[in-house]
Design an enzyme around this catalytic site. Sequence first.
Site, PDB file in Angstrom:
ATOM      1  N   HIS A  98       0.849  -1.192   0.000  1.00 47.31           N
ATOM      2  CA  HIS A  98       0.000   0.000   0.000  1.00 47.31           C
ATOM      3  C   HIS A  98       0.883   1.240   0.000  1.00 47.31           C
ATOM      4  O   HIS A  98       1.894   1.291   0.688  1.00 47.31           O
ATOM      5  CB  HIS A  98      -0.922   0.010   1.227  1.00 47.31           C
ATOM      6  CG  HIS A  98      -2.074   0.942   1.088  1.00 47.31           C
ATOM      7  ND1 HIS A  98      -1.949   2.302   1.252  1.00 47.31           N
ATOM      8  CD2 HIS A  98      -3.383   0.718   0.781  1.00 47.31           C
ATOM      9  CE1 HIS A  98      -3.122   2.879   1.059  1.00 47.31           C
ATOM     10  NE2 HIS A  98      -4.007   1.944   0.764  1.00 47.31           N
ATOM     11  N   ASP A 154      -7.777  -4.622  -0.478  1.00 48.51           N
ATOM     12  CA  ASP A 154      -8.221  -5.232  -1.734  1.00 48.51           C
ATOM     13  C   ASP A 154      -8.185  -6.756  -1.642  1.00 48.51           C
ATOM     14  O   ASP A 154      -9.078  -7.437  -2.148  1.00 48.51           O
ATOM     15  CB  ASP A 154      -7.351  -4.755  -2.896  1.00 48.51           C
ATOM     16  CG  ASP A 154      -7.465  -3.266  -3.131  1.00 48.51           C
ATOM     17  OD1 ASP A 154      -8.597  -2.771  -3.170  1.00 48.51           O
ATOM     18  OD2 ASP A 154      -6.417  -2.595  -3.255  1.00 48.51           O
TER      19      ASP A 154
END
Length: 406
Positions: free
Chosen positions: A303, A351
């Site tokens: 991320h 995700d």
Amino acid sequence: MTMENPQVRGWIDAKTAAERLGVKPATLYAYVSRGVLRRKHAPDGRRSLFDAAQVEELARRGKPRRPPGPGELAIESAITALGADRPFYRGRDALAMAETRTFEDAATWLWTGRDEDPGAWRAREDGVAAAVAAQSGLPAGLLPLDRLQLIVTALAATDPLRHHLDPEGVTATGRALVAGLIEALPPAGGTPGTGRVAERLWGRLCPHPPEPGGLPRAFEAAMILLADHELAASTVAVRVAASVRADPYAVVASGLGVLSGPLHGGASYGAERLIAEVADPASASRALGERLRAGERVPGFGHGVYKSGDGRGTLLMDLIRSAAPGHERLAAAEAVLDEAARRRLPPPNIDFALATLGAVAGLVPGAGEAIFAVARTAGWLAHALEEYGRRGPLRPRAVYVGPPPS
């Protein structure tokens, strides 16, 4: 004056402080030089110690902001702050909200900053009818996100109040818009839900009715966790649209277009396909190995903000594990996580957790993107409300590097 957490006292070493903040040890000393952190020497004189309460407060508040660098656009906002591993919605921990609140509560808080009755979330019947009719010629098997981009345009065309940009008008439009996005999607095969927003969306993405608690709770938590994330790419597009007084439907359409990118909301679809390839835990090594061998980015890992791990994904995975222990699709996802750790990939993000939720709950293909899009509509409209309250349009400037004008 620094506000200290009474539950966290004493002094901690540099390694512990850096891990809690998700920064390199060198950054700690930069914080000291800027007056952000206090430091003292350990009794042995060979180590630096940092105030634990101050580190904890900084971790919850987020990294100190530096002035914008080249290519960056700085926008003042009171909506979402990014902490070391999680967002805070108007000062509230999004993870705590995800465990106890409804999506409607979270959206209302993002829009108004007040705890109040979220009101009725009803779609305009003529808008839903127009949106359903507009999909009649679409090919079978189209992913939900592709449908949502068409649906929002049809909903706009039938709403005579869409140009009311006062706060009450925008929040009323927001409730109807979210409900319309959901109700215009074709049912997944079961009976469409009629209760809360999360229950209704479940009925459009899952062929099985929701059971109390368990996975439906994880589903709603996912919506709250995804409701906003500061100035993500789609939110920048939304704010630019709102700054020139585009109506709320056009604002959301702008966000949907950007969200579809595989480096943004589309990442969950990539993670969904990765988990689907793992027929059994033993095949996880092959699925990851083939992607890495081809030089592909493994979706669902790493991320840009949360370098030491995405707390949103951690919470969502824990909710899924609690709701469906021993599920074969959860075992496949766990095998991917184990293999990723063995290969020293970055930590998983939300995700991947969203893709795991889809696999375990038996959601339709592309459901993660749809959950992301409907949930993020709440955040987009919160940012639109801020822009509607400003005077002029956002106008980034380019640094021209082409041939001299002639």
